[in-house]
Design an enzyme around this catalytic site. Structure first.
Site, PDB file in Angstrom:
ATOM      1  N   MET A 103     -55.636  97.253  26.784  1.00 13.49           N
ATOM      2  CA  MET A 103     -55.513  98.628  26.875  1.00 13.49           C
ATOM      3  C   MET A 103     -54.834  99.422  27.870  1.00 13.49           C
ATOM      4  SD  MET A 103     -57.674 101.009  24.369  1.00 13.49           S
ATOM      5  CE  MET A 103     -59.073 100.791  25.763  1.00 13.49           C
ATOM      6  N   GLY A 104     -54.311  98.261  28.883  1.00 13.41           N
ATOM      7  CA  GLY A 104     -53.597  98.788  30.564  1.00 13.41           C
ATOM      8  C   GLY A 104     -54.237  99.387  31.371  1.00 13.41           C
ATOM      9  N   HIS A 144     -57.167  96.146  36.157  1.00 15.23           N
ATOM     10  CA  HIS A 144     -58.380  95.600  37.158  1.00 15.23           C
ATOM     11  C   HIS A 144     -58.108  94.032  37.176  1.00 15.23           C
ATOM     12  CE1 HIS A 144     -60.958  95.629  34.190  1.00 15.23           C
ATOM     13  NE2 HIS A 144     -61.226  96.706  33.542  1.00 15.23           N
ATOM     14  N   HIS A 180     -59.222  92.439  34.195  1.00 13.36           N
ATOM     15  CA  HIS A 180     -58.143  92.041  32.950  1.00 13.36           C
ATOM     16  C   HIS A 180     -57.549  90.424  33.966  1.00 13.36           C
ATOM     17  CE1 HIS A 180     -58.666  96.460  32.028  1.00 13.36           C
ATOM     18  NE2 HIS A 180     -58.335  95.781  31.061  1.00 13.36           N
ATOM     19  N   GLN A 191     -66.075  88.864  28.617  1.00 15.73           N
ATOM     20  CA  GLN A 191     -67.355  89.418  28.254  1.00 15.73           C
ATOM     21  C   GLN A 191     -68.076  90.943  28.774  1.00 15.73           C
ATOM     22  OE1 GLN A 191     -71.380  86.700  29.936  1.00 15.73           O
ATOM     23  NE2 GLN A 191     -72.547  89.089  29.745  1.00 15.73           N
TER      24      GLN A 191
HETATM   25  P1  AMP Z   1     -59.870  96.813  27.780  1.00 20.43           P
HETATM   26  O1  AMP Z   1     -58.055  96.599  28.213  1.00 20.43           O
HETATM   27  O2  AMP Z   1     -61.005  97.775  28.515  1.00 20.43           O
HETATM   28  O3  AMP Z   1     -59.743  97.118  26.105  1.00 20.43           O
HETATM   29  O4  AMP Z   1     -59.310  95.493  27.821  1.00 20.43           O
HETATM   30  C1  AMP Z   1     -59.740  94.320  27.679  1.00 20.43           C
HETATM   31  C2  AMP Z   1     -59.891  92.851  27.760  1.00 20.43           C
HETATM   32  O5  AMP Z   1     -60.376  92.751  29.272  1.00 20.43           O
HETATM   33  C3  AMP Z   1     -61.222  92.782  26.805  1.00 20.43           C
HETATM   34  O6  AMP Z   1     -61.198  91.481  26.431  1.00 20.43           O
HETATM   35  C4  AMP Z   1     -62.684  93.979  27.789  1.00 20.43           C
HETATM   36  O7  AMP Z   1     -63.779  92.307  27.691  1.00 20.43           O
HETATM   37  C5  AMP Z   1     -61.379  92.964  29.289  1.00 20.43           C
HETATM   38  N1  AMP Z   1     -62.169  92.521  30.433  1.00 20.43           N
HETATM   39  C6  AMP Z   1     -62.729  94.133  30.835  1.00 20.43           C
HETATM   40  N2  AMP Z   1     -63.158  94.493  31.815  1.00 20.43           N
HETATM   41  C7  AMP Z   1     -63.527  93.771  32.389  1.00 20.43           C
HETATM   42  C8  AMP Z   1     -64.250  93.191  33.645  1.00 20.43           C
HETATM   43  N3  AMP Z   1     -64.586  93.598  33.945  1.00 20.43           N
HETATM   44  N4  AMP Z   1     -64.038  91.562  33.788  1.00 20.43           N
HETATM   45  C9  AMP Z   1     -63.830  90.880  32.710  1.00 20.43           C
HETATM   46  N5  AMP Z   1     -62.678  90.777  31.685  1.00 20.43           N
HETATM   47  C10 AMP Z   1     -63.124  92.501  31.855  1.00 20.43           C
END
Ligand code: AMP
Length: 288
Positions: free
Chosen positions: A35-36, A39, A42, A153
């Protein structure tokens, strides 16, 4: 030397045309849905994709259907320029950042819903969340047709739900789950950490601290789930801005709560710190 910026595409047509060329060249495509507000968490998924694929597609889409009516859809951070720079540095090949109207046609009425494993934990706090996630991820799978997709995870239940969906619906994309990337003090990286005030940011460390304590207790032979949860609760309650939504010790495949740690066990929690809802988890391994 400036790293090459990934190509930015915003329509499904453009995406398909570009990926047809890539596929014709015999290259293996990796997909990283996000979702952008990117960090290091990602970016670790992008690196994992680059290790096993020849062409990495990152999607950036703040998916409205996975947010509940009182959640942070409008305030969710949107930082496309910074995201593009970060993705250039880690070597992503293409970014797909569609508008809502490109993803959801007027009159959209088809949903992908996973049953039992989507119900507890996040599903019980956010009742429409996973149906939004699985629907958009299935759409992205269909748009990209990747050989492999990479998830964190950090969102343990989400990864499990997506894996279940992929198995149940014969999705040909391999699902990879990558480790949680943390800040130096242990806080799991999250785009929502940007909402934390400095005092809330300091207190947010109690989530990972409570998980470390659970690991230590299991290492020392404590196998009673109730006792472990109680001790985790004490750690979190020491932070006055923290309100626990759930702490669970559960079977890592079914997510059913366990009373006794007798094999690999998921410890998962959701805590609201000030106004920000944070989640974290770890796998406990008795007798290691
Ligand atoms: P999001 O942008 O929050 O939808 O996350 C996108 C992807 O990044 C998802 O598969 C999350 O599980 C992964 N993700 C988010 N935070 C972390 C993190 N701290 N470490 C590893 N993967 C992450």
């Amino acid at each position: 030397m400036q790293p090459n910026s990934p190509q930015l595409v915003t329509t499904i047509d453009e995406l398909r045309k570009k990926l047809l060329e890539v596929r014709r060249a015999g290259r293996r495509i990796g997909l990283v849905p996000t979702m952008g507000a990117l960090h290091e968490g990602h970016l670790s998924l992008v690196l994992a994709s680059r290790e096993s694929c020849d062409f990495t597609v990152v999607t950036i889409f703040v998916n409205p259907t996975q947010f509940g009516p009182d959640e942070d859809l409008d305030s969710y951070p949107r930082t496309l320029d910074a995201d593009m720079r970060a993705l250039a540095r880690c070597g992503a090949d293409l970014v797909f950042a569609p508008a809502n109207s490109e993803v959801y046609l007027p009159g959209h009425q088809t949903w992908v819903e996973v049953d039992t494993v989507a119900k507890p934990l996040e599903g019980s706090c956010r009742p429409t969340h996973f149906r939004g996630v699985t629907t958009v991820v299935m759409k992205l799978f269909n748009m990209v047709g990747a050989e492999a997709a990479f998830f964190g995870q950090k969102d343990y239940q989400q990864a499990l739900v997506i894996r279940r969906m992929a198995d149940d619906l014969n999705v040909p994309t391999e699902i990879h789950i990558c480790p949680i990337i943390r800040e130096a003090d242990g806080l799991a990286m999250s785009s929502r950490n940007a909402y934390l005030s400095s005092i809330a940011r300091e207190q947010a460390v109690v989530l990972s601290k409570s998980l470390r304590l659970a690991e230590e207790l299991v290492d020392r032979g404590e196998l009673d789930a109730g006792q472990i949860i109680e001790r985790m609760r004490e750690v979190i309650s020491a932070a006055d801005l923290a309100k626990i939504q759930y702490i669970t010790l559960a079977d890592p495949q079914t997510l059913e709560p366990v009373e006794e740690i007798s094999g690999e066990t998921l410890a998962a929690l959701a805590v609201v710190v000030e106004d920000t809802r944070l989640i974290d988890n770890c796998l406990l391994l008795p007798g290691k």
